[in-house]
Design a protein around this motif. Structure first.
Motif, PDB file in Angstrom:
ATOM      1  N   GLY A 306      -3.446  -5.094  -8.896  1.00 56.54           N
ATOM      2  CA  GLY A 306      -4.761  -5.254  -8.282  1.00 56.54           C
ATOM      3  C   GLY A 306      -5.113  -4.075  -7.406  1.00 56.54           C
ATOM      4  O   GLY A 306      -4.823  -2.925  -7.720  1.00 56.54           O
ATOM      5  N   VAL A 307      -5.745  -4.387  -6.262  1.00 61.91           N
ATOM      6  CA  VAL A 307      -6.229  -3.357  -5.337  1.00 61.91           C
ATOM      7  C   VAL A 307      -5.745  -3.670  -3.931  1.00 61.91           C
ATOM      8  O   VAL A 307      -5.828  -4.811  -3.475  1.00 61.91           O
ATOM      9  CB  VAL A 307      -7.775  -3.286  -5.349  1.00 61.91           C
ATOM     10  CG1 VAL A 307      -8.278  -2.270  -4.315  1.00 61.91           C
ATOM     11  CG2 VAL A 307      -8.292  -2.940  -6.730  1.00 61.91           C
ATOM     12  N   ARG A 308      -5.247  -2.649  -3.251  1.00 60.23           N
ATOM     13  CA  ARG A 308      -4.862  -2.768  -1.844  1.00 60.23           C
ATOM     14  C   ARG A 308      -5.736  -1.834  -1.020  1.00 60.23           C
ATOM     15  O   ARG A 308      -5.788  -0.639  -1.276  1.00 60.23           O
ATOM     16  CB  ARG A 308      -3.388  -2.417  -1.647  1.00 60.23           C
ATOM     17  CG  ARG A 308      -2.418  -3.385  -2.305  1.00 60.23           C
ATOM     18  CD  ARG A 308      -0.981  -2.932  -2.096  1.00 60.23           C
ATOM     19  NE  ARG A 308      -0.041  -3.827  -2.751  1.00 60.23           N
ATOM     20  CZ  ARG A 308       1.277  -3.590  -2.830  1.00 60.23           C
ATOM     21  NH1 ARG A 308       1.787  -2.480  -2.290  1.00 60.23           N
ATOM     22  NH2 ARG A 308       2.072  -4.449  -3.447  1.00 60.23           N
ATOM     23  N   LEU A 309      -6.407  -2.391  -0.024  1.00 59.16           N
ATOM     24  CA  LEU A 309      -7.261  -1.616   0.867  1.00 59.16           C
ATOM     25  C   LEU A 309      -6.557  -1.483   2.214  1.00 59.16           C
ATOM     26  O   LEU A 309      -6.280  -2.481   2.883  1.00 59.16           O
ATOM     27  CB  LEU A 309      -8.603  -2.321   1.054  1.00 59.16           C
ATOM     28  CG  LEU A 309      -9.455  -2.480  -0.212  1.00 59.16           C
ATOM     29  CD1 LEU A 309     -10.557  -3.491   0.008  1.00 59.16           C
ATOM     30  CD2 LEU A 309     -10.035  -1.143  -0.636  1.00 59.16           C
ATOM     31  N   HIS A 310      -6.262  -0.249   2.610  1.00 54.86           N
ATOM     32  CA  HIS A 310      -5.552  -0.005   3.857  1.00 54.86           C
ATOM     33  C   HIS A 310      -6.473   0.681   4.867  1.00 54.86           C
ATOM     34  O   HIS A 310      -7.145   1.664   4.533  1.00 54.86           O
ATOM     35  CB  HIS A 310      -4.330   0.895   3.622  1.00 54.86           C
ATOM     36  CG  HIS A 310      -3.360   0.356   2.618  1.00 54.86           C
ATOM     37  ND1 HIS A 310      -2.728  -0.858   2.771  1.00 54.86           N
ATOM     38  CD2 HIS A 310      -2.904   0.869   1.439  1.00 54.86           C
ATOM     39  CE1 HIS A 310      -1.929  -1.077   1.742  1.00 54.86           C
ATOM     40  NE2 HIS A 310      -2.024  -0.047   0.924  1.00 54.86           N
ATOM     41  N   TYR A 311      -6.495   0.168   6.093  1.00 56.34           N
ATOM     42  CA  TYR A 311      -7.204   0.796   7.201  1.00 56.34           C
ATOM     43  C   TYR A 311      -6.182   1.175   8.268  1.00 56.34           C
ATOM     44  O   TYR A 311      -5.027   0.739   8.205  1.00 56.34           O
ATOM     45  CB  TYR A 311      -8.266  -0.149   7.785  1.00 56.34           C
ATOM     46  CG  TYR A 311      -7.699  -1.438   8.340  1.00 56.34           C
ATOM     47  CD1 TYR A 311      -7.328  -1.549   9.680  1.00 56.34           C
ATOM     48  CD2 TYR A 311      -7.517  -2.553   7.516  1.00 56.34           C
ATOM     49  CE1 TYR A 311      -6.794  -2.722  10.181  1.00 56.34           C
ATOM     50  CE2 TYR A 311      -6.978  -3.730   8.010  1.00 56.34           C
ATOM     51  CZ  TYR A 311      -6.620  -3.806   9.342  1.00 56.34           C
ATOM     52  OH  TYR A 311      -6.070  -4.969   9.837  1.00 56.34           O
ATOM     53  N   TRP A 312      -6.602   1.989   9.248  1.00 54.16           N
ATOM     54  CA  TRP A 312      -5.673   2.442  10.276  1.00 54.16           C
ATOM     55  C   TRP A 312      -5.213   1.281  11.163  1.00 54.16           C
ATOM     56  O   TRP A 312      -6.022   0.511  11.695  1.00 54.16           O
ATOM     57  CB  TRP A 312      -6.292   3.511  11.165  1.00 54.16           C
ATOM     58  CG  TRP A 312      -5.566   3.637  12.482  1.00 54.16           C
ATOM     59  CD1 TRP A 312      -5.939   3.100  13.686  1.00 54.16           C
ATOM     60  CD2 TRP A 312      -4.315   4.295  12.726  1.00 54.16           C
ATOM     61  NE1 TRP A 312      -5.016   3.392  14.660  1.00 54.16           N
ATOM     62  CE2 TRP A 312      -4.000   4.123  14.101  1.00 54.16           C
ATOM     63  CE3 TRP A 312      -3.445   5.006  11.910  1.00 54.16           C
ATOM     64  CZ2 TRP A 312      -2.853   4.645  14.672  1.00 54.16           C
ATOM     65  CZ3 TRP A 312      -2.287   5.525  12.491  1.00 54.16           C
ATOM     66  CH2 TRP A 312      -2.012   5.344  13.841  1.00 54.16           C
ATOM     67  N   GLU A 343      -5.970  -7.073  -1.660  1.00 55.89           N
ATOM     68  CA  GLU A 343      -5.259  -7.248  -0.397  1.00 55.89           C
ATOM     69  C   GLU A 343      -5.811  -6.256   0.620  1.00 55.89           C
ATOM     70  O   GLU A 343      -6.167  -5.127   0.274  1.00 55.89           O
ATOM     71  CB  GLU A 343      -3.759  -7.005  -0.571  1.00 55.89           C
ATOM     72  CG  GLU A 343      -3.072  -7.931  -1.552  1.00 55.89           C
ATOM     73  CD  GLU A 343      -1.603  -7.594  -1.710  1.00 55.89           C
ATOM     74  OE1 GLU A 343      -1.040  -6.951  -0.792  1.00 55.89           O
ATOM     75  OE2 GLU A 343      -1.020  -7.940  -2.751  1.00 55.89           O
ATOM     76  N   VAL A 344      -5.868  -6.677   1.881  1.00 54.74           N
ATOM     77  CA  VAL A 344      -6.293  -5.818   2.980  1.00 54.74           C
ATOM     78  C   VAL A 344      -5.155  -5.725   3.986  1.00 54.74           C
ATOM     79  O   VAL A 344      -4.654  -6.747   4.458  1.00 54.74           O
ATOM     80  CB  VAL A 344      -7.565  -6.362   3.669  1.00 54.74           C
ATOM     81  CG1 VAL A 344      -7.919  -5.520   4.893  1.00 54.74           C
ATOM     82  CG2 VAL A 344      -8.731  -6.388   2.690  1.00 54.74           C
ATOM     83  N   THR A 345      -4.736  -4.503   4.290  1.00 51.71           N
ATOM     84  CA  THR A 345      -3.587  -4.306   5.175  1.00 51.71           C
ATOM     85  C   THR A 345      -3.832  -3.129   6.108  1.00 51.71           C
ATOM     86  O   THR A 345      -4.364  -2.103   5.685  1.00 51.71           O
ATOM     87  CB  THR A 345      -2.303  -4.015   4.367  1.00 51.71           C
ATOM     88  OG1 THR A 345      -2.158  -4.991   3.336  1.00 51.71           O
ATOM     89  CG2 THR A 345      -1.083  -4.038   5.271  1.00 51.71           C
ATOM     90  N   GLY A 346      -3.437  -3.278   7.357  1.00 53.54           N
ATOM     91  CA  GLY A 346      -3.482  -2.176   8.301  1.00 53.54           C
ATOM     92  C   GLY A 346      -2.178  -1.404   8.263  1.00 53.54           C
ATOM     93  O   GLY A 346      -1.099  -1.990   8.367  1.00 53.54           O
ATOM     94  N   VAL A 362      -7.164   3.438  -0.715  1.00 53.66           N
ATOM     95  CA  VAL A 362      -7.200   2.424  -1.760  1.00 53.66           C
ATOM     96  C   VAL A 362      -6.075   2.695  -2.753  1.00 53.66           C
ATOM     97  O   VAL A 362      -6.071   3.730  -3.437  1.00 53.66           O
ATOM     98  CB  VAL A 362      -8.561   2.446  -2.489  1.00 53.66           C
ATOM     99  CG1 VAL A 362      -8.620   1.323  -3.534  1.00 53.66           C
ATOM    100  CG2 VAL A 362      -9.710   2.314  -1.487  1.00 53.66           C
ATOM    101  N   GLU A 363      -5.134   1.768  -2.836  1.00 59.05           N
ATOM    102  CA  GLU A 363      -4.089   1.810  -3.854  1.00 59.05           C
ATOM    103  C   GLU A 363      -4.446   0.800  -4.941  1.00 59.05           C
ATOM    104  O   GLU A 363      -4.900  -0.300  -4.637  1.00 59.05           O
ATOM    105  CB  GLU A 363      -2.731   1.469  -3.249  1.00 59.05           C
ATOM    106  CG  GLU A 363      -2.248   2.455  -2.199  1.00 59.05           C
ATOM    107  CD  GLU A 363      -0.910   2.066  -1.602  1.00 59.05           C
ATOM    108  OE1 GLU A 363      -0.178   2.956  -1.153  1.00 59.05           O
ATOM    109  OE2 GLU A 363      -0.598   0.851  -1.594  1.00 59.05           O
ATOM    110  N   HIS A 364      -4.214   1.177  -6.180  1.00 60.99           N
ATOM    111  CA  HIS A 364      -4.559   0.238  -7.245  1.00 60.99           C
ATOM    112  C   HIS A 364      -3.580   0.357  -8.397  1.00 60.99           C
ATOM    113  O   HIS A 364      -2.927   1.388  -8.595  1.00 60.99           O
ATOM    114  CB  HIS A 364      -5.991   0.478  -7.749  1.00 60.99           C
ATOM    115  CG  HIS A 364      -6.197   1.804  -8.419  1.00 60.99           C
ATOM    116  ND1 HIS A 364      -5.961   2.005  -9.763  1.00 60.99           N
ATOM    117  CD2 HIS A 364      -6.605   3.008  -7.939  1.00 60.99           C
ATOM    118  CE1 HIS A 364      -6.224   3.253 -10.080  1.00 60.99           C
ATOM    119  NE2 HIS A 364      -6.611   3.895  -8.994  1.00 60.99           N
ATOM    120  N   GLY A 365      -3.501  -0.729  -9.164  1.00 65.18           N
ATOM    121  CA  GLY A 365      -2.677  -0.743 -10.352  1.00 65.18           C
ATOM    122  C   GLY A 365      -3.496  -0.317 -11.562  1.00 65.18           C
ATOM    123  O   GLY A 365      -4.597   0.220 -11.435  1.00 65.18           O
TER     124      GLY A 365
END
Length: 392
Positions: A306-312, A343-346, A362-365
């Motif tokens: 899927g997609v992982r959205l990372h913020y600081w 997924e949303v992760t700091g 943004v990391e994605h498969g």
């Protein structure tokens, strides 16, 4: 910076040591540390006349930190740095540094990287917003070195590359609590921290050098409240909307089919910049030079579904605008029929730490062309709505 040496000022040096005894100690200190409380910089006066520059004399080139300015990386390590099964002095040094941070090994050989070490490393990574791998890679080793510094153990000033460490984060918190805005509490001594420290010095009747000298440190200690922690001025600015840039512009950078498709969809759009093939620190430098309002760094990542959205998000603060932006994009992606898991992760990744503006990594498969098109549409729609909401 230089190694410690006997203080040439005699009683003054002893007075600094007496002051230091009243502070909590973190454990054994490295002999190559610089100490503000001893005010022992070999060129302290000259340094204060040249804010933003390093000490004079033979050493590092102008604008770069001197070799002794940071803790050395874990000795004798190479990429990948350390992993389960490793043995030797480097592993013992790893355990010593973890122990100083309260992650002490309960039992077993201190020079063996075993399951207990994996658990300790993951605990440290979790506390620092670093991906949980249980392996001491380059990013984890850097964060471990930064975590060893306490405020008052070295001079802090503006240089390139910027000084980093827990002492810088502590300085940022202290300034923000007193009403001086050092920017995001990220442990990086950048231009905003320099300006905030200079303004603090000016308000205290000190020469506004932007250098954390002994006199400046004493004023910070004197003015810090012993009671409940004060709120940070940076948080108040964010709540008031003052931290949101007025310029609406986007940088799309990264690699892979999703980055390419998103860049193509925005081709020719005013205010949208694209830098394909650029990631991490290089992308942060490009973004800061452009002065964009939002950065989307996109990268296909093995093992990601899927997609992982990372913020600081660092150990002492996180980006509220980044969290808001990540949540908005995640909501848009979640409406795609048959779309990817989101997924949303700091985290405290280099691209997130190095940018001055709201940044999402943004990391994605892997997914098919049809899904890529719908993901791009959702990202564009959510980004446009985000700007309209922030501009209102």
């Amino acid at each position: 910076m230089q190694v410690d040496r006997p203080h040439p000022r005699g009683a003054r040096g002893r007075a600094g040591r007496r002051l230091r005894r009243g502070q909590a100690r973190r454990g054994p200190q490295r002999p190559d540390r610089h100490q503000v409380l001893g005010d022992e910089h070999p060129d302290a006066a000259g340094l204060q006349e040249r804010p933003g520059r390093g000490p004079s004399g033979g050493g590092a080139p102008q604008g770069r930190a001197a070799p002794g300015d940071h803790l050395d990386p874990l000795r004798g390590l190479s990429e990948p740095v350390l992993r389960p099964g490793a043995t030797g002095e480097a592993v013992a040094e790893l355990h010593r540094r973890l122990g100083v941070l309260g992650l002490a090994r309960a039992e077993g050989r201190p020079d063996l990287y075993d399951d207990q070490t994996v658990a300790l490393v993951e605990a440290f990574q979790r506390s620092r917003g670093v991906p949980l791998t249980g392996v001491v890679d380059g990013l984890t080793a850097t964060r471990l070195a930064e975590a060893q510094w306490r405020l008052g153990e070295r001079l802090l000033y503006l240089t390139r590359p910027h000084q980093r460490g827990d002492d810088v984060a502590a300085l940022q918190v202290a300034l923000a609590q007193l009403g001086f805005n050092p920017g995001r509490v990220d442990g990086i001594f950048g231009p905003l921290a320099h300006e905030a420290l200079s303004e603090f010095q000016r308000n205290c009747g000190l020469e506004p050098t932007g250098v954390l000298s002994l006199a400046t440190y004493r004023e910070l200690v004197r003015l810090r409240s012993p009671g409940p922690a004060r709120s940070l001025v940076t948080e108040a600015w964010t709540r008031a909307g003052l931290a949101i840039p007025h310029q609406v512009s986007v940088l799309v950078c990264g690699v892979g089919p999703l980055a390419e498709a998103l860049a193509d969809s925005w081709a020719g759009t005013t205010g949208v910049h694209t830098r394909l093939g650029v990631l991490a620190e290089a992308a942060a430098e490009v973004a800061n030079d452009l002065g964009v309002a939002l950065v989307l760094s996109i990268e296909p990542t093995p093992g990601v579904i899927g997609v992982r959205l990372h913020y600081w998000a660092g150990p002492t603060s996180h980006s509220r605008p980044g969290e808001t932006a990540a949540s908005s994009l995640a909501s848009a992606l979640s409406t795609i029929d048959g779309g990817p898991r989101v997924e949303v992760t700091g985290l405290a990744l280099p691209i997130l730490a190095g940018t001055r503006m709201t940044t999402l990594h943004v990391e994605h498969g892997a997914f098919g062309a049809g899904i890529v098109h719908r993901v791009v549409t959702a990202l564009r729609t959510a980004t446009t709505h985000l700007f309209h909401s922030e501009s209102a």
